[in-house]
Design a protein around this motif. Structure first.
Motif, PDB file in Angstrom:
ATOM      1  N   VAL A   1       8.281   7.730   3.592  1.00  0.00           N
ATOM      2  CA  VAL A   1       9.384   6.878   4.044  1.00  0.00           C
ATOM      3  C   VAL A   1       9.238   5.466   3.471  1.00  0.00           C
ATOM      4  N   ALA A   2       7.991   4.957   3.486  1.00  0.00           N
ATOM      5  CA  ALA A   2       7.755   3.617   2.944  1.00  0.00           C
ATOM      6  C   ALA A   2       8.103   3.565   1.452  1.00  0.00           C
ATOM      7  N   CYS A   3       7.701   4.595   0.710  1.00  0.00           N
ATOM      8  CA  CYS A   3       8.015   4.637  -0.728  1.00  0.00           C
ATOM      9  C   CYS A   3       9.517   4.791  -0.957  1.00  0.00           C
ATOM     10  N   LEU A   4      10.170   5.548  -0.085  1.00  0.00           N
ATOM     11  CA  LEU A   4      11.614   5.703  -0.211  1.00  0.00           C
ATOM     12  C   LEU A   4      12.333   4.383   0.005  1.00  0.00           C
ATOM     13  N   LEU A   5      11.883   3.619   1.009  1.00  0.00           N
ATOM     14  CA  LEU A   5      12.480   2.313   1.253  1.00  0.00           C
ATOM     15  C   LEU A   5      12.220   1.372   0.078  1.00  0.00           C
ATOM     16  N   LEU A   6      11.011   1.487  -0.499  1.00  0.00           N
ATOM     17  CA  LEU A   6      10.707   0.673  -1.678  1.00  0.00           C
ATOM     18  C   LEU A   6      11.646   1.018  -2.822  1.00  0.00           C
ATOM     19  N   PHE A   7      11.902   2.307  -3.000  1.00  0.00           N
ATOM     20  CA  PHE A   7      12.806   2.736  -4.070  1.00  0.00           C
ATOM     21  C   PHE A   7      14.237   2.245  -3.827  1.00  0.00           C
ATOM     22  N   LEU A   8      14.670   2.249  -2.577  1.00  0.00           N
ATOM     23  CA  LEU A   8      16.045   1.872  -2.271  1.00  0.00           C
ATOM     24  C   LEU A   8      16.257   0.363  -2.252  1.00  0.00           C
TER      25      LEU A   8
ATOM     26  N   ALA B   1       7.840   3.184  -9.012  1.00  0.00           N
ATOM     27  CA  ALA B   1       6.683   3.453  -8.154  1.00  0.00           C
ATOM     28  C   ALA B   1       7.123   4.073  -6.830  1.00  0.00           C
ATOM     29  N   GLY B   2       8.200   3.534  -6.260  1.00  0.00           N
ATOM     30  CA  GLY B   2       8.720   4.074  -5.014  1.00  0.00           C
ATOM     31  C   GLY B   2       9.210   5.501  -5.165  1.00  0.00           C
ATOM     32  N   PHE B   3       9.869   5.804  -6.287  1.00  0.00           N
ATOM     33  CA  PHE B   3      10.399   7.152  -6.517  1.00  0.00           C
ATOM     34  C   PHE B   3       9.280   8.177  -6.642  1.00  0.00           C
ATOM     35  N   TYR B   4       8.316   7.907  -7.530  1.00  0.00           N
ATOM     36  CA  TYR B   4       7.226   8.854  -7.726  1.00  0.00           C
ATOM     37  C   TYR B   4       6.300   8.915  -6.504  1.00  0.00           C
ATOM     38  N   GLY B   5       6.143   7.774  -5.835  1.00  0.00           N
ATOM     39  CA  GLY B   5       5.349   7.778  -4.610  1.00  0.00           C
ATOM     40  C   GLY B   5       5.989   8.636  -3.529  1.00  0.00           C
ATOM     41  N   THR B   6       7.320   8.592  -3.429  1.00  0.00           N
ATOM     42  CA  THR B   6       8.028   9.422  -2.465  1.00  0.00           C
ATOM     43  C   THR B   6       7.808  10.900  -2.744  1.00  0.00           C
ATOM     44  N   LEU B   7       7.914  11.281  -4.025  1.00  0.00           N
ATOM     45  CA  LEU B   7       7.712  12.680  -4.394  1.00  0.00           C
ATOM     46  C   LEU B   7       6.293  13.138  -4.061  1.00  0.00           C
ATOM     47  N   ALA B   8       5.298  12.322  -4.431  1.00  0.00           N
ATOM     48  CA  ALA B   8       3.907  12.705  -4.191  1.00  0.00           C
ATOM     49  C   ALA B   8       3.614  12.814  -2.693  1.00  0.00           C
TER      50      ALA B   8
END
Length: 282
Positions: free
Chosen positions: A174-181, A191-198
């Motif tokens: 969720v944190a990575c998704l918010l970073l991506f958005l 970083a947010g996109f790939y972090g969300t996937l991982a």
């Protein structure tokens, strides 16, 4: 809007983890108190029906230390009769039965302890020592190496630990998704996109391990032979043909039951019928 999305995802994760481990985890975590190092004068006495569980626990441990393994077993069993159970209690019972040369009972309680604490090295070591005493040398059917490796990884922790870990990965996703958005720099968005996937993949893996551990904790198809030796029959009849003989401590899988008989399968794939009174379900 993003705050609502975050809250919904987080609450879904919390609710799912609670449902997976509800019921079984509570019993696993409700351990008796640590043994009291001070000797109790009445440790060898018969269990007191009105005594508190902590007091019975202390008396049983003291009886074990003093070499009164039969007395320790009686007191530990009285705690079980009250509906209390924990990995530590099963482990101590297994040790006491092992000292009494009751290999079947020892293996039974070591395996019950492992279901609640699959990553406990002491329990696993004692189980291996007890199983080395069994007379049946049965070769298991080979399986794909990746399956064995994943099982080893899964059994490093129990259902509760995997559930908590899955929630941690969910929060990270969720944190990575918010970073991506929300992030503006392209590097942070990547970083947010790939972090969300991982994090999502790891969350799914931890969740699946938690589900499998809970299923393993609640399964009722494994049993241990409790008699010195018993012939396995071709059908549920004492007059049936003897297929092979099993000895105390051998672990079997129960596939069906018919009256006083159970159909079992051993590690090498052989199957037959044995009287249910001669085995005890883990």
């Amino acid at each position: 809007m993003y705050r609502r999305i975050f809250e919904r995802i987080l609450w879904c994760g919390l609710l799912s983890a609670a449902l997976w481990c509800a019921g079984s985890v509570r019993a696993a975590e409700d351990s008796p108190a640590e043994p009291d190092p001070r000797p109790a004068q009445d440790a060898a006495a018969a269990p007191d029906a009105g005594a508190a569980p902590d007091r019975l626990w202390d008396r049983a441990n003291t009886a074990y230390v003093n070499g009164d393994y039969a007395g320790a077993i009686a007191i530990y069993e009285s705690i079980l009769d009250r509906g209390l159970a924990s990995a530590r209690l099963y482990y101590n019972l297994g040790n006491a039965y092992f000292k009494e040369d009751r290999t079947g009972k020892a293996i039974l309680f070591y395996r019950r302890a492992l279901r609640l604490r699959p990553g406990n090295e002491d329990v696993r070591h004692n189980l291996e020592v007890a199983e080395a005493r069994t007379k049946d040398d049965i070769e298991s059917i080979p399986e794909f190496f990746l399956t064995s490796r994943l099982r080893e990884v899964r059994r490093t922790m129990g259902c509760t630990a995997w559930s908590v870990l899955s929630l941690g990965f969910l929060a990270a996703a969720v944190a990575c998704l918010l970073l991506f958005l929300l992030a503006r720099p392209l590097a942070l968005r990547k970083a947010g996109f790939y972090g969300t996937l991982a994090a999502a993949v790891l969350c799914a893996a931890a969740t699946w391990f938690a589900v499998l551990e809970r299923r393993g904790m609640l399964r009722r198809d494994e049993a241990v032979v409790m008699v010195a030796s018993s012939a396995v029959k071709s059908s549920p009849d004492r007059a049936a043909t003897d297929l092979f003989v099993l000895h105390e401590g051998t672990v079997v899988r129960v596939t069906a039951e018919l009256g006083d008989w159970a159909e079992i399968v051993i590690a090498d794939g052989k199957k037959g019928w044995i009287e249910t009174r001669k085995v005890e379900v883990i």
